[in-house]
Design a protein around this motif. Structure first.
Motif, PDB file in Angstrom:
ATOM      1  N   ARG A  81      -0.932   2.402  29.832  1.00 48.49           N
ATOM      2  CA  ARG A  81      -1.199   2.853  28.454  1.00 48.49           C
ATOM      3  C   ARG A  81      -2.703   3.024  28.214  1.00 48.49           C
ATOM      4  NH1 ARG A  81      -2.650   0.595  23.584  1.00 48.49           N
ATOM      5  NH2 ARG A  81      -1.913   1.755  21.763  1.00 48.49           N
ATOM      6  N   GLN A  82      -3.488   2.100  28.763  1.00 51.36           N
ATOM      7  CA  GLN A  82      -4.948   2.253  28.619  1.00 51.36           C
ATOM      8  C   GLN A  82      -5.403   3.568  29.256  1.00 51.36           C
ATOM      9  OE1 GLN A  82      -5.591  -0.225  26.568  1.00 51.36           O
ATOM     10  NE2 GLN A  82      -6.677  -1.804  27.703  1.00 51.36           N
ATOM     11  N   PHE A  83      -4.859   3.852  30.438  1.00 53.42           N
ATOM     12  CA  PHE A  83      -5.224   5.109  31.109  1.00 53.42           C
ATOM     13  C   PHE A  83      -4.740   6.317  30.286  1.00 53.42           C
ATOM     14  CE2 PHE A  83      -5.068   2.873  35.536  1.00 53.42           C
ATOM     15  CZ  PHE A  83      -6.296   2.279  35.277  1.00 53.42           C
ATOM     16  N   ALA A  84      -3.593   6.151  29.646  1.00 58.14           N
ATOM     17  CA  ALA A  84      -3.062   7.245  28.814  1.00 58.14           C
ATOM     18  C   ALA A  84      -3.976   7.504  27.616  1.00 58.14           C
ATOM     19  CB  ALA A  84      -1.650   6.901  28.341  1.00 58.14           C
ATOM     20  N   LEU A  85      -4.510   6.439  27.033  1.00 57.25           N
ATOM     21  CA  LEU A  85      -5.438   6.596  25.902  1.00 57.25           C
ATOM     22  C   LEU A  85      -6.715   7.285  26.371  1.00 57.25           C
ATOM     23  CD1 LEU A  85      -5.085   3.066  24.227  1.00 57.25           C
ATOM     24  CD2 LEU A  85      -4.038   5.207  23.461  1.00 57.25           C
ATOM     25  N   MET A  86      -7.168   6.922  27.559  1.00 55.87           N
ATOM     26  CA  MET A  86      -8.353   7.576  28.134  1.00 55.87           C
ATOM     27  C   MET A  86      -8.083   9.064  28.355  1.00 55.87           C
ATOM     28  SD  MET A  86      -9.870   7.171  31.995  1.00 55.87           S
ATOM     29  CE  MET A  86      -8.504   8.199  32.562  1.00 55.87           C
ATOM     30  N   THR A  87      -6.924   9.349  28.913  1.00 55.49           N
ATOM     31  CA  THR A  87      -6.543  10.744  29.184  1.00 55.49           C
ATOM     32  C   THR A  87      -6.482  11.536  27.881  1.00 55.49           C
ATOM     33  OG1 THR A  87      -5.228   9.941  31.056  1.00 55.49           O
ATOM     34  CG2 THR A  87      -4.795  12.194  30.297  1.00 55.49           C
ATOM     35  N   ARG A  88      -5.849  10.929  26.862  1.00 55.85           N
ATOM     36  CA  ARG A  88      -5.702  11.586  25.563  1.00 55.85           C
ATOM     37  C   ARG A  88      -7.066  11.868  24.927  1.00 55.85           C
ATOM     38  NH1 ARG A  88      -2.233   8.348  21.200  1.00 55.85           N
ATOM     39  NH2 ARG A  88      -4.207   7.268  20.870  1.00 55.85           N
ATOM     40  N   ALA A  89      -8.025  10.981  25.188  1.00 55.68           N
ATOM     41  CA  ALA A  89      -9.373  11.149  24.617  1.00 55.68           C
ATOM     42  C   ALA A  89     -10.212  12.151  25.408  1.00 55.68           C
ATOM     43  CB  ALA A  89     -10.079   9.792  24.565  1.00 55.68           C
ATOM     44  N   GLY A  90      -9.647  12.673  26.502  1.00 54.69           N
ATOM     45  CA  GLY A  90     -10.369  13.674  27.290  1.00 54.69           C
ATOM     46  C   GLY A  90     -11.404  13.079  28.236  1.00 54.69           C
ATOM     47  N   HIS A  91     -11.227  11.809  28.566  1.00 53.96           N
ATOM     48  CA  HIS A  91     -12.183  11.160  29.483  1.00 53.96           C
ATOM     49  C   HIS A  91     -11.538  10.906  30.847  1.00 53.96           C
ATOM     50  CE1 HIS A  91     -15.718  10.186  26.949  1.00 53.96           C
ATOM     51  NE2 HIS A  91     -14.836  10.323  25.968  1.00 53.96           N
ATOM     52  N   GLU A  92     -12.408  10.649  31.843  1.00 49.86           N
ATOM     53  CA  GLU A  92     -11.889  10.310  33.167  1.00 49.86           C
ATOM     54  C   GLU A  92     -12.673   9.174  33.837  1.00 49.86           C
ATOM     55  OE1 GLU A  92     -14.161  13.984  35.462  1.00 49.86           O
ATOM     56  OE2 GLU A  92     -12.014  14.148  35.090  1.00 49.86           O
ATOM     57  N   ASN A  93     -13.701   8.693  33.148  1.00 49.11           N
ATOM     58  CA  ASN A  93     -14.483   7.568  33.685  1.00 49.11           C
ATOM     59  C   ASN A  93     -14.201   6.331  32.834  1.00 49.11           C
ATOM     60  OD1 ASN A  93     -15.707   9.347  35.540  1.00 49.11           O
ATOM     61  ND2 ASN A  93     -17.234   9.925  33.999  1.00 49.11           N
ATOM     62  N   PHE A  94     -13.510   5.378  33.428  1.00 51.63           N
ATOM     63  CA  PHE A  94     -13.050   4.199  32.692  1.00 51.63           C
ATOM     64  C   PHE A  94     -14.019   3.049  32.953  1.00 51.63           C
ATOM     65  CE2 PHE A  94     -10.329   0.645  31.652  1.00 51.63           C
ATOM     66  CZ  PHE A  94      -9.443   1.134  30.704  1.00 51.63           C
ATOM     67  N   VAL A  95     -14.502   2.418  31.883  1.00 54.81           N
ATOM     68  CA  VAL A  95     -15.401   1.268  32.073  1.00 54.81           C
ATOM     69  C   VAL A  95     -14.893   0.103  31.229  1.00 54.81           C
ATOM     70  CG1 VAL A  95     -17.021   2.240  30.377  1.00 54.81           C
ATOM     71  CG2 VAL A  95     -17.778   0.420  31.859  1.00 54.81           C
ATOM     72  N   CYS A  96     -14.728  -1.043  31.891  1.00 54.04           N
ATOM     73  CA  CYS A  96     -14.186  -2.191  31.155  1.00 54.04           C
ATOM     74  C   CYS A  96     -15.215  -3.317  31.100  1.00 54.04           C
ATOM     75  CB  CYS A  96     -12.890  -2.674  31.786  1.00 54.04           C
ATOM     76  SG  CYS A  96     -13.029  -3.131  33.500  1.00 54.04           S
ATOM     77  N   SER A  97     -15.118  -4.096  30.019  1.00 56.31           N
ATOM     78  CA  SER A  97     -16.111  -5.115  29.713  1.00 56.31           C
ATOM     79  C   SER A  97     -15.747  -6.469  30.328  1.00 56.31           C
ATOM     80  CB  SER A  97     -16.198  -5.217  28.185  1.00 56.31           C
ATOM     81  OG  SER A  97     -16.868  -6.338  27.762  1.00 56.31           O
ATOM     82  N   CYS A  98     -14.521  -6.595  30.813  1.00 53.51           N
ATOM     83  CA  CYS A  98     -14.039  -7.882  31.313  1.00 53.51           C
ATOM     84  C   CYS A  98     -13.890  -7.833  32.826  1.00 53.51           C
ATOM     85  CB  CYS A  98     -12.690  -8.186  30.670  1.00 53.51           C
ATOM     86  SG  CYS A  98     -11.916  -9.651  31.350  1.00 53.51           S
TER      87      CYS A  98
END
Lengths: 354, 210
Positions: A81-98
């Motif tokens: 789902r997180q990847f789906a939200l990224m995809t929906r936002a038009g992004h492809e570089n995922f960066v997490c804080s944890c």
């Protein structure tokens, strides 16, 4: 020399240059609540980068997963789902804080490579439960990787160096890299599991001196369920204590960590050990300050320490600020949003505070 | 009925975690849990490799599998590519599924985590939330935390957070849509069923003890 350089290349990783999708941390938001805001500010205002802070993003479930209370399939689908939200936002570089999340995302991606049918099942579960679909990120990194990538640009804008303003000697700094940053998948961390450089690189670039000590790579002792269950917390404090005992002879001025859990435990267990044994790991009785890498970056860039949330650390940061020569308002430390006085925290029994 | 070993083998973490252990003990040497308790990942993997149902039962209804802290240092160091920590994950899942977790003191404590972290996810969208963390349950938080919690509205606003408000930002209120997504995923993928298994297993144990 050529062979040495080639070997070091295998410890590097690809970190996207711009346009990130940001995923917050359960622990960092609560215990170091300015850190993620500072990270976004540095990226946007100091470095001119584009990063999307999505209100719909949630936990990755990592703490629940590693405590054994939810199935792998659930974690995989929440990650999807997180990847789906990224995809929906038009992004492809995922960066997490944890750092726990970083390990979770990499683990899920690796499992899908080894078990493609599991990725298919996850896609079906996500579609059925939420109607969403996703693309796999092109680049997936931890927020400390981004700060590492731009460490020299930050140094170029710095208003101070990590040196003692009296005498000019570099501050002695312990780097604590969270276990799940590189111990699970060494090739996904800068420097791998053996020579993690993601924080040491910041120390080098910003003028400090790395402290090498025997238990440098030992776990902070979170242990997931071991900390979450009150009667098991001896596991956690004992492992932190191994580290403090091991680093103390080197007289560190500061500990920095990239995992929010580690930052929290290394700060709070010093308080607990002081209460239990009247013992601190510095010579003055204040303890060793423990900061997140965003907080350190903020100090280097000249931000007000109380806007960085440093007043929320149990180990007092003022001895560090004095060494660095930071000009700060002692009155401002305990003020609220509109400058109102909020009183002061009670003083610990033994651990000194200003 | 499938054997314990067969059930474990169905878990992809078990397949990833157990290649061929040579019982060298490197995992135990590096293990933080082994340093603070009698937990011994080498011994545990050796027991699993026997494929003996009685031995596996001893693991599934005992405390040992709950001692691991999942730092996964064992994955880094194993010279044969095994990961005792992954084997533990499969054993814990099976222990809850079969209800055997409730036979051990440590297993029973899963209820505490389900009722905190598990329920926080569905309530707040995150595993941890400031509103739920007091110094009674978490005394190590110390006086600064107490002061922070008492003044959190003002302090969080000062620090640029969006505490309990809609929109983006630190400690924001998660939208109903996102919470509904999490709930639906938990139902679809077995988390709710596992929560129920933890509740009913612990309830049965409590009744038996009475």
């Amino acid at each position: 020399m050529k062979n040495k350089n080639q070997r070091w290349l295998s410890y590097q990783k690809e970190i996207a240059d711009d346009h990130y999708y940001f995923a917050r941390s359960c622990i960092r938001q609560n215990f170091f609540p300015a850190s993620e805001t500072i990270f976004l500010k540095i990226l946007r205002e100091e470095l001119g980068k584009d990063i999307f802070d999505d209100p719909e993003q949630t936990t990755c479930t990592g703490i629940a997963y590693h405590s054994g209370i939810i199935p792998l399939e659930t974690t995989m689908t929440v990650v999807a789902r997180q990847f789906a939200l990224m995809t929906r936002a038009g992004h492809e570089n995922f960066v997490c804080s944890c750092v726990t999340s970083f390990g979770i995302y990499i683990e899920v991606l690796e499992l899908w490579k080894h078990f493609p049918e599991q990725e298919k099942k996850t896609r079906e579960a996500l579609l059925k439960s939420t109607g969403l679909d996703f693309k796999i990120p092109v680049n997936l990194v931890h927020t400390s990787d981004i700060i590492y990538k731009f460490r020299d640009q930050i140094a170029a804008k710095a208003s101070l160096k990590l040196v003692n303003c009296t005498g000019g000697n570099p501050l002695k700094i312990v780097d604590h890299v969270g276990c799940h940053y590189a111990k699970i998948f060494p090739d996904k961390g800068i420097g791998g599991a053996e020579y993690p450089y993601v924080l040491a690189g910041l120390i080098d670039a910003w003028g400090g001196e790395q402290v090498d000590y025997p238990e440098r790579r030992h776990c902070c002792g979170f242990g997931f369920r071991q900390y979450l269950i009150k009667e098991n917390r001896g596991y956690s404090v004992t492992n932190s204590k191994f580290k403090f005992e091991s680093m103390a002879p080197y007289h560190p001025d500061l500990i920095i960590a990239n995992c929010p859990g580690c930052t929290f435990f290394l700060d709070r267990w010093q308080y607990v050990i002081s209460e239990m044994e009247n013992k601190t790991y510095d010579s003055e009785g204040y303890g060793i300050p423990v900061l997140t890498y965003e907080e350190v970056a903020g100090l280097v860039l000249g931000y007000d320490p109380w806007d960085l949330g440093l007043q929320l650390h149990q180990v007092d940061v003022e001895p560090l600020l004095i060494k660095l020569g930071v000009i700060y308002s002692q009155e401002g430390k305990y003020k609220g949003m509109n400058g109102e006085e909020l009183g002061k925290p009670a003083k610990p029994q033994f651990l000194k505070t200003h | 009925m499938e054997s314990f070993y067969q059930l474990l083998s169905n878990d992809i973490r078990f397949q990833e975690g157990l290649k061929a252990c040579i019982s060298c003990g490197t995992c135990t040497a590096i293990c933080p849990a082994a340093q603070v308790s009698d937990y011994d990942p080498r011994m545990l993997v050796e027991m699993v490799q026997t494929r003996n149902e009685e031995v596996l039962l001893e693991l599934l209804n005992g405390d040992a599998i709950w001692r691991c802290g999942e730092c996964l240092s064992c994955k880094t160091r194993c010279p044969r590519g095994n990961t005792p920590g992954h084997i533990i994950q499969a054993l814990r899942a099976l222990s809850i599924k079969t209800g055997l977790f409730a036979d051990s003191k440590q297993g029973n404590l899963q209820l505490e985590i389900k009722r905190t972290v598990g329920e926080h996810i569905l309530k707040y969208g995150y595993c941890v939330h400031i509103d739920e963390i007091d110094t009674g349950k978490y005394p190590e938080q110390g006086p600064v935390w107490e002061w922070f919690r008492e003044n959190r509205e003002s302090l969080l606003a000062r620090l640029g957070a969006n505490y309990n408000h809609e929109g983006a930002g630190t400690l924001r209120k998660i939208s109903n849509r996102s919470l509904e997504d999490l709930q639906a995923i938990f139902i679809e993928t077995g988390a709710m069923e596992r929560f129920q298994q933890i509740e009913s297993g612990s309830a049965k144990q409590a009744k038996d003890e009475k």
